[in-house]
Write a protein that holds these residues in place. Structure first.
Motif, PDB file in Angstrom:
ATOM      1  N   THR A 503       0.811  -1.228   0.000  1.00  0.00           N
ATOM      2  CA  THR A 503       0.000   0.000   0.000  1.00  0.00           C
ATOM      3  C   THR A 503       0.839   1.271   0.000  1.00  0.00           C
ATOM      4  O   THR A 503       0.311   2.367  -0.162  1.00  0.00           O
ATOM      5  CB  THR A 503      -0.921   0.014   1.234  1.00  0.00           C
ATOM      6  N   LYS A 504       2.153   1.128   0.185  1.00  0.00           N
ATOM      7  CA  LYS A 504       3.011   2.299   0.301  1.00  0.00           C
ATOM      8  C   LYS A 504       3.479   2.764  -1.088  1.00  0.00           C
ATOM      9  O   LYS A 504       3.819   1.943  -1.948  1.00  0.00           O
ATOM     10  CB  LYS A 504       4.243   1.995   1.168  1.00  0.00           C
ATOM     11  N   ASN A 505       3.529   4.092  -1.232  1.00  0.00           N
ATOM     12  CA  ASN A 505       4.094   4.654  -2.470  1.00  0.00           C
ATOM     13  C   ASN A 505       5.595   4.856  -2.307  1.00  0.00           C
ATOM     14  O   ASN A 505       6.174   4.544  -1.260  1.00  0.00           O
ATOM     15  CB  ASN A 505       3.396   5.969  -2.852  1.00  0.00           C
ATOM     16  N   GLU A 508       6.709   7.072   0.706  1.00  0.00           N
ATOM     17  CA  GLU A 508       6.482   6.420   2.004  1.00  0.00           C
ATOM     18  C   GLU A 508       7.498   5.304   2.238  1.00  0.00           C
ATOM     19  O   GLU A 508       7.943   5.071   3.368  1.00  0.00           O
ATOM     20  CB  GLU A 508       5.057   5.870   2.061  1.00  0.00           C
ATOM     21  N   LEU A 509       7.893   4.612   1.161  1.00  0.00           N
ATOM     22  CA  LEU A 509       8.909   3.570   1.303  1.00  0.00           C
ATOM     23  C   LEU A 509      10.253   4.175   1.705  1.00  0.00           C
ATOM     24  O   LEU A 509      10.985   3.590   2.529  1.00  0.00           O
ATOM     25  CB  LEU A 509       9.056   2.803  -0.018  1.00  0.00           C
ATOM     26  N   ILE A 512      10.160   4.810   5.345  1.00  0.00           N
ATOM     27  CA  ILE A 512      10.278   3.569   6.134  1.00  0.00           C
ATOM     28  C   ILE A 512      11.733   3.134   6.223  1.00  0.00           C
ATOM     29  O   ILE A 512      12.230   2.736   7.300  1.00  0.00           O
ATOM     30  CB  ILE A 512       9.401   2.462   5.523  1.00  0.00           C
ATOM     31  N   ALA A 529      11.490  -3.288   2.073  1.00  0.00           N
ATOM     32  CA  ALA A 529      11.109  -1.951   1.596  1.00  0.00           C
ATOM     33  C   ALA A 529      12.160  -1.395   0.633  1.00  0.00           C
ATOM     34  O   ALA A 529      11.829  -0.761  -0.381  1.00  0.00           O
ATOM     35  CB  ALA A 529      10.928  -1.019   2.793  1.00  0.00           C
TER      36      ALA A 529
END
Length: 537
Positions: A503-505, A508-509, A512, A529
């Motif tokens: 779900t991460k773009n 956002e990765l 992380i 990730a």
């Protein structure tokens, strides 16, 4: 004035003066070549020739001055950039606008001076040049006979020839002569000849024109209106016909005589304003009177039915609804021919009125363009400076190579746009003020764009900025096409952890990977990730 401002201003003025002198010399030579036929073979004094060139030079300033400003700006600022002088200025915090400050003041003063020059000096020079040119044309008119053009010979003859031959051009071909009658207005006598010969002894005040194999036409003046409508004329044929033209008055031509004073190029702004008011008022009155006259003639003038007078009328027959069927076949042809002639006469009259109207529009447009051009010259110098200065700083080339090529190309574009627009204004297609200002208005946004690019240290064209959105679009499409299941297949993660990563773009990765411990994720989760992030890139 600071040392830097003085250095930039002196450098610019040196380049400006040298460029202006060179260009002025080139354009003066072009003027000599253009009017060589009017000067050659007339035994003119050197003083008269110098006056001729001196009076024609001011009009050249309208071309030379804008081109000089453009070329000087490109060369001066191109030299500064090429020699890293601009880099030294910028390293001390001096921007392009600061470097152009002293030159901006100089250009504004130059623009004001050019307006005064166009408003006072050029009209005075035009007054002198047109009168001098007229006086020169009266000297030895035999030398001024040009093929394919109407040439005024003496006081009462206008000649047109198809070609001329012989060592001195004395043998003429296909001659048409219009002989004026001082007692009548218009051209009523026309002489045509297949060949002619100019015969004139040196020092003789009489020019003999021997015409061979031709015709003589003369319209007969009738006082009776009915006879005038028949348009009578006399025609005669001749094998040889000699015309003697007295040129004795031309020996006393006064080169200082000034009889032409009403040309639009001779007027100042205030005079042009007053003249335009009168011309506009006269044109409005002309349109109003023409409309009133035509309407009155349509209401009161009876149809021309004179061609029906000789057609017999049968009063015993019943009238047919279609008018033409009331005549016999032979009479029908006569009626139709008469109607055709009447229609042609009306069409000719309409065409004549249209031509007259176009002449008035052209005259009005010329005066209005002449008024605007006095201001366009000043503004054009300012605009071309703000085009040339930043352009020179961008291309970083000085001297007489690339700057000359670019400057001439820009100026020719500027000049020809103005010419085409003014030609369109003369026939009423474009407003006169639009035609006068069009080329300047087109270059104005170019000057703003180049000044911005040079101020922000950017190139002439930003290809990267143009291509970046396209690249990002393709990257986004590629990212959307990635299947996140494939990069995560080699990691021992729970289904819930895999679902979170899916779900991460991209942004956002990255977050992380940088802060996985703060979010409570494991090393394996961070590595997964990173792998998924690499697949996006």
């Amino acid at each position: 004035m600071k040392i830097l401002d003085r250095y930039i201003l002196v450098t610019f003025i040196k380049n400006f003066l040298s460029t202006f002198i060179i260009l002025m010399f080139i354009f003066v030579l072009q003027t000599v070549w253009l009017y060589i036929k009017e000067l050659a073979g007339k035994d003119l004094d050197l003083v008269i020739i110098v006056k001729f060139l001196l009076y024609f030079s001011p009009r050249l300033v309208t071309l030379v001055l804008p081109l000089t400003v453009l070329l000087t700006s490109i060369m001066t600022f191109g030299n500064f950039a090429e020699n890293y002088e601009f880099a030294a200025m910028k390293s001390t915090g001096i921007s392009l606008q600061r470097a152009m400050r002293s030159l901006t003041v100089f250009i504004l003063i130059l623009a004001g001076t050019s307006f005064l020059f166009a408003n006072y000096v050029i009209p005075a020079a035009e007054f002198e040049s047109l009168n001098l040119r007229r006086n020169i044309a009266q000297v030895k008119p035999a030398m001024a006979i040009t093929k394919g053009q109407y040439n005024t010979i003496g006081e009462n003859y206008v000649m047109k020839i198809a070609d001329k031959e012989g060592e001195n051009g004395q043998f003429l071909k296909d001659v048409i002569i219009y002989q004026k009658d001082p007692s009548r207005t218009g051209n009523f006598t026309v002489i045509k000849a297949k060949e002619a010969e100019l015969i004139s002894a040196e020092g003789d005040n009489v020019l003999s024109l021997k015409l061979i194999d031709g015709n003589y036409y003369d319209e007969v003046e009738q006082k009776d209106y009915q006879k005038q409508r028949r348009e009578p004329f006399v025609k005669s044929y001749f094998e040889t016909y000699t015309i003697n033209i007295d040129l004795s008055e031309l020996d006393n031509v006064d080169m200082d005589e000034k009889s032409i004073d009403n040309a639009y190029t001779m007027l100042t702004v205030s005079q042009l304003n007053d003249t335009l008011i009168d011309i506009s008022k006269n044109y409005s009155n002309y349109l109003k009177s023409r409309g009133t006259t035509e309407l009155r003639e349509m209401q009161l003038r009876p149809l021309d039915t004179s061609y029906l007078s000789n057609i017999p009328v049968d009063t015993t027959r019943v009238m047919e609804d279609e008018l033409i069927k009331n005549f016999s076949l032979s009479s029908q042809a006569q009626v139709l021919r008469g109607a055709e002639t009447s229609a042609k006469n009306n069409i000719t009259s309409i065409k004549g009125q249209k031509t007259n109207n176009q002449v008035k529009i052209k005259t009005l447009s010329k005066y209005e363009i002449a008024l605007h051009e006095k201001f366009v010259l000043a503004f054009g110098c300012v605009i071309l400076f703000f085009v040339g200065a930043p352009l020179g700083a961008i291309i970083r080339k000085g001297g007489l190579g690339l700057p000359i090529v670019i400057g001439v190309a820009l100026f020719l574009t500027y000049h020809f746009i103005g010419i085409f627009a003014k030609n369109s204004a003369e026939d009423g297609s474009v407003s006169a003020w639009v035609a006068s200002w069009l080329s300047t208005l087109i270059l104005f946004p170019l000057g703003v764009y180049l000044t911005y690019r040079a101020t922000t240290d950017q190139g002439l064209f930003d290809l990267e900025g143009f291509l970046d959105p396209i690249k990002k679009l393709f990257k986004k499409k590629n990212a959307d096409a990635i299947d996140p299941e494939q990069p995560l297949a080699d990691f021992d993660l729970s289904n819930s952890e895999k679902a979170i990563l899916k779900t991460k773009n991209q942004r956002e990765l990255e977050d992380i990977v940088a802060n996985y411990e703060q979010y409570g994720y494991t090393e394996k989760f961070k590595e997964a990730a990173e792998t998924l992030l690499k697949s996006y890139n």
